[in-house]
Motif scaffolding. Sequence first.
Motif, PDB file in Angstrom:
ATOM      1  N   GLY A  91       0.815  -1.209   0.000  1.00 24.08           N
ATOM      2  CA  GLY A  91       0.000   0.000   0.000  1.00 24.08           C
ATOM      3  C   GLY A  91       0.848   1.258   0.000  1.00 24.08           C
ATOM      4  N   ASP A  92       0.187   2.411   0.050  1.00 27.85           N
ATOM      5  CA  ASP A  92       0.874   3.703  -0.010  1.00 27.85           C
ATOM      6  C   ASP A  92       1.704   3.938   1.246  1.00 27.85           C
ATOM      7  OD1 ASP A  92      -0.255   4.193  -2.460  1.00 27.85           O
ATOM      8  OD2 ASP A  92      -1.918   5.381  -1.651  1.00 27.85           O
ATOM      9  N   LEU A  93       2.984   4.198   1.054  1.00 25.73           N
ATOM     10  CA  LEU A  93       3.876   4.459   2.179  1.00 25.73           C
ATOM     11  C   LEU A  93       3.607   5.852   2.745  1.00 25.73           C
ATOM     12  CD1 LEU A  93       7.220   3.079   0.667  1.00 25.73           C
ATOM     13  CD2 LEU A  93       5.611   1.895   2.164  1.00 25.73           C
ATOM     14  N   ASP A  94       3.344   5.914   4.042  1.00 25.74           N
ATOM     15  CA  ASP A  94       3.166   7.206   4.707  1.00 25.74           C
ATOM     16  C   ASP A  94       3.626   7.068   6.151  1.00 25.74           C
ATOM     17  OD1 ASP A  94       1.089   5.969   6.164  1.00 25.74           O
ATOM     18  OD2 ASP A  94      -0.436   6.663   4.754  1.00 25.74           O
ATOM     19  N   ASP A  95       3.442   8.123   6.934  1.00 24.51           N
ATOM     20  CA  ASP A  95       3.953   8.137   8.304  1.00 24.51           C
ATOM     21  C   ASP A  95       2.918   7.712   9.342  1.00 24.51           C
ATOM     22  OD1 ASP A  95       6.694   8.978   7.931  1.00 24.51           O
ATOM     23  OD2 ASP A  95       5.900  10.920   7.306  1.00 24.51           O
ATOM     24  N   ALA A  96       1.836   7.108   8.920  1.00 23.40           N
ATOM     25  CA  ALA A  96       0.827   6.635   9.875  1.00 23.40           C
ATOM     26  C   ALA A  96       1.460   5.615  10.826  1.00 23.40           C
ATOM     27  CB  ALA A  96      -0.349   6.003   9.138  1.00 23.40           C
ATOM     28  N   PRO A  97       1.238   5.752  12.139  1.00 27.43           N
ATOM     29  CA  PRO A  97       1.840   4.832  13.111  1.00 27.43           C
ATOM     30  C   PRO A  97       1.103   3.500  13.145  1.00 27.43           C
ATOM     31  CG  PRO A  97       0.457   6.419  14.248  1.00 27.43           C
ATOM     32  CD  PRO A  97       0.448   6.817  12.806  1.00 27.43           C
ATOM     33  N   GLY A  98       1.774   2.501  13.708  1.00 26.90           N
ATOM     34  CA  GLY A  98       1.137   1.194  13.851  1.00 26.90           C
ATOM     35  C   GLY A  98       1.931   0.087  13.194  1.00 26.90           C
ATOM     36  N   GLU A  99       1.879  -1.106  13.763  1.00 28.11           N
ATOM     37  CA  GLU A  99       2.657  -2.242  13.281  1.00 28.11           C
ATOM     38  C   GLU A  99       2.154  -2.792  11.956  1.00 28.11           C
ATOM     39  OE1 GLU A  99       5.505  -3.685  14.499  1.00 28.11           O
ATOM     40  OE2 GLU A  99       5.524  -1.838  15.679  1.00 28.11           O
ATOM     41  N   LYS A 100       0.897  -2.546  11.625  1.00 26.32           N
ATOM     42  CA  LYS A 100       0.329  -3.116  10.397  1.00 26.32           C
ATOM     43  C   LYS A 100       0.180  -2.079   9.289  1.00 26.32           C
ATOM     44  CE  LYS A 100      -2.163  -6.794  12.829  1.00 26.32           C
ATOM     45  NZ  LYS A 100      -3.478  -7.455  13.063  1.00 26.32           N
ATOM     46  N   THR A 101       0.807  -0.946   9.449  1.00 26.03           N
ATOM     47  CA  THR A 101       0.738   0.095   8.428  1.00 26.03           C
ATOM     48  C   THR A 101       1.614  -0.286   7.236  1.00 26.03           C
ATOM     49  OG1 THR A 101       2.565   1.280   9.485  1.00 26.03           O
ATOM     50  CG2 THR A 101       0.320   1.893  10.136  1.00 26.03           C
ATOM     51  N   PRO A 102       1.372   0.331   6.062  1.00 21.37           N
ATOM     52  CA  PRO A 102       2.185   0.019   4.878  1.00 21.37           C
ATOM     53  C   PRO A 102       3.677   0.170   5.103  1.00 21.37           C
ATOM     54  CG  PRO A 102       0.235   1.236   4.209  1.00 21.37           C
ATOM     55  CD  PRO A 102       0.235   1.225   5.708  1.00 21.37           C
ATOM     56  N   ARG A 103       4.098   1.234   5.804  1.00 20.34           N
ATOM     57  CA  ARG A 103       5.538   1.435   5.984  1.00 20.34           C
ATOM     58  C   ARG A 103       6.160   0.328   6.822  1.00 20.34           C
ATOM     59  NH1 ARG A 103       6.482   6.353  10.413  1.00 20.34           N
ATOM     60  NH2 ARG A 103       5.864   5.134  12.227  1.00 20.34           N
ATOM     61  N   GLU A 104       5.445  -0.120   7.869  1.00 22.69           N
ATOM     62  CA  GLU A 104       5.999  -1.172   8.714  1.00 22.69           C
ATOM     63  C   GLU A 104       6.000  -2.513   7.991  1.00 22.69           C
ATOM     64  OE1 GLU A 104       7.609  -0.565  11.378  1.00 22.69           O
ATOM     65  OE2 GLU A 104       7.070   1.560  11.234  1.00 22.69           O
ATOM     66  N   ARG A 105       4.983  -2.767   7.166  1.00 17.43           N
ATOM     67  CA  ARG A 105       4.978  -4.001   6.375  1.00 17.43           C
ATOM     68  C   ARG A 105       6.137  -4.006   5.387  1.00 17.43           C
ATOM     69  NH1 ARG A 105      -0.752  -3.237   6.106  1.00 17.43           N
ATOM     70  NH2 ARG A 105      -0.599  -2.527   3.936  1.00 17.43           N
ATOM     71  N   PHE A 106       6.382  -2.842   4.779  1.00 21.15           N
ATOM     72  CA  PHE A 106       7.470  -2.752   3.803  1.00 21.15           C
ATOM     73  C   PHE A 106       8.821  -2.933   4.488  1.00 21.15           C
ATOM     74  CE2 PHE A 106      10.344  -0.033   1.124  1.00 21.15           C
ATOM     75  CZ  PHE A 106      10.393  -0.908   0.045  1.00 21.15           C
ATOM     76  N   ARG A 107       8.999  -2.308   5.626  1.00 19.91           N
ATOM     77  CA  ARG A 107      10.281  -2.422   6.329  1.00 19.91           C
ATOM     78  C   ARG A 107      10.509  -3.842   6.835  1.00 19.91           C
ATOM     79  NH1 ARG A 107       9.617   3.477   9.418  1.00 19.91           N
ATOM     80  NH2 ARG A 107       9.945   4.728   7.512  1.00 19.91           N
ATOM     81  N   ARG A 108       9.467  -4.525   7.261  1.00 23.22           N
ATOM     82  CA  ARG A 108       9.617  -5.927   7.658  1.00 23.22           C
ATOM     83  C   ARG A 108       9.968  -6.792   6.452  1.00 23.22           C
ATOM     84  NH1 ARG A 108       5.254  -4.912  11.161  1.00 23.22           N
ATOM     85  NH2 ARG A 108       3.758  -5.697   9.643  1.00 23.22           N
ATOM     86  N   PHE A 109       9.347  -6.490   5.318  1.00 18.21           N
ATOM     87  CA  PHE A 109       9.667  -7.229   4.093  1.00 18.21           C
ATOM     88  C   PHE A 109      11.152  -7.090   3.758  1.00 18.21           C
ATOM     89  CE2 PHE A 109      10.462  -7.185  -0.459  1.00 18.21           C
ATOM     90  CZ  PHE A 109       9.956  -8.416  -0.860  1.00 18.21           C
ATOM     91  N   LEU A 110      11.679  -5.874   3.843  1.00 16.30           N
ATOM     92  CA  LEU A 110      13.094  -5.658   3.550  1.00 16.30           C
ATOM     93  C   LEU A 110      13.964  -6.461   4.501  1.00 16.30           C
ATOM     94  CD1 LEU A 110      13.218  -1.782   2.929  1.00 16.30           C
ATOM     95  CD2 LEU A 110      12.960  -3.613   1.243  1.00 16.30           C
TER      96      LEU A 110
END
Length: 387
Positions: free
Chosen positions: A12-31
Amino acid sequence: MMPLEQVLELVGDLDDAPGEKTPRERFRRFLSQNLTSVGAVRDYVEECLRSSGEQYNRALQDLVNHLGRLLGFDVTFGRYKGVQGEIGFDGVWKSPSGLYIVVEVKTTDVYAIKTATLLGYIDRLISEQKIPDWDHALGLYVVGRSDAELKQLENSIIAEKRTHQLRVITVDKLLTLAELLADYEMEHEAVLTVLRPTGPIVDSLIELMAGLVVKEIRTAGEGIQQPQEETTNELSSEPEGVDVKYYLTSVASDDTCTAEECIKKLLGAGIFAASENLKRKVKPGDWICFYATATGVVAHARVKSSPVQKHHPLVKHPEKYPYVFEVDSVSIYTENPVVLSAELRAKLDAFQGRDSSKRWAWFVQGTGRVTKHDFMLLTRQAKVEVV
């Protein structure tokens, strides 16, 4: 490995929304879980640099921070977009030695780089006791490509006498540093030594180190037999008995023009400029394909004349490229480059016996000889279909 475009569509769209299941956290875990080799990170970084848009800029920021982890740092990811009341750093890398590197990733020319911004981030981190003091801090600009603004940044750092506090590195050389660390058992302390030289730009030192490694790899790989395959293209008319050689040469952007612009300008004039290394190798009748750093193969041409030492007004750095030779049978395809994907690399003779998903930058550093089979694939002239 799944293409970055598909990964970003899934998270999903990467943004600064907090939370473990947000797009940014999913992407960083994937990396963290999937990009364990520097070669795979390079593939994703180059996809970011070839693409435009906020999503890819933010993905590049996370990829740079992920590289920090591969370099042995404890990484704190920063925000994508600054907000009032919070420190707007892109990343903070803590070394086991106690050094803190505050990272600023430059992905676009839209906003001018001001050293006061990064210095201010570090001052605030010290004020909030997240970094002990300036003796344990370093600011690092990581830029996607060399350009005029990068030269201005270097000049600013020198003029402001900030060379002991600020450093600049292109993401290509940061990847190279990570490759050296992973494959040649460099210690983490060696990384710190590289990042803390006497001048602000560290690319030249890493180029020297990588050049020695490339020489070792290419020497070990000499003597690859060229497949005897039928082709139906401009190369099939080579005279019998003529010892035609094929080369891949890399061209990087600088503060005067992009790699693609430089290649188009020189080849469009029917010439190319050579270093001492290339001058010793090529002769009339040989073929060269041109790799634009972080983009792909964007052109090829045949050598028409031997390189001669001369000044040409189109050659912007004659001290580095003092030899000029003529070319013909020029083909330029900057709008549709041949991307050196893992799928393509797996088909090349140069990668036989090697894992094409791992370190591969050695193949596109400097100038190296390739087989005819590889040249055909790199220039889309082979019958084999390459994805």
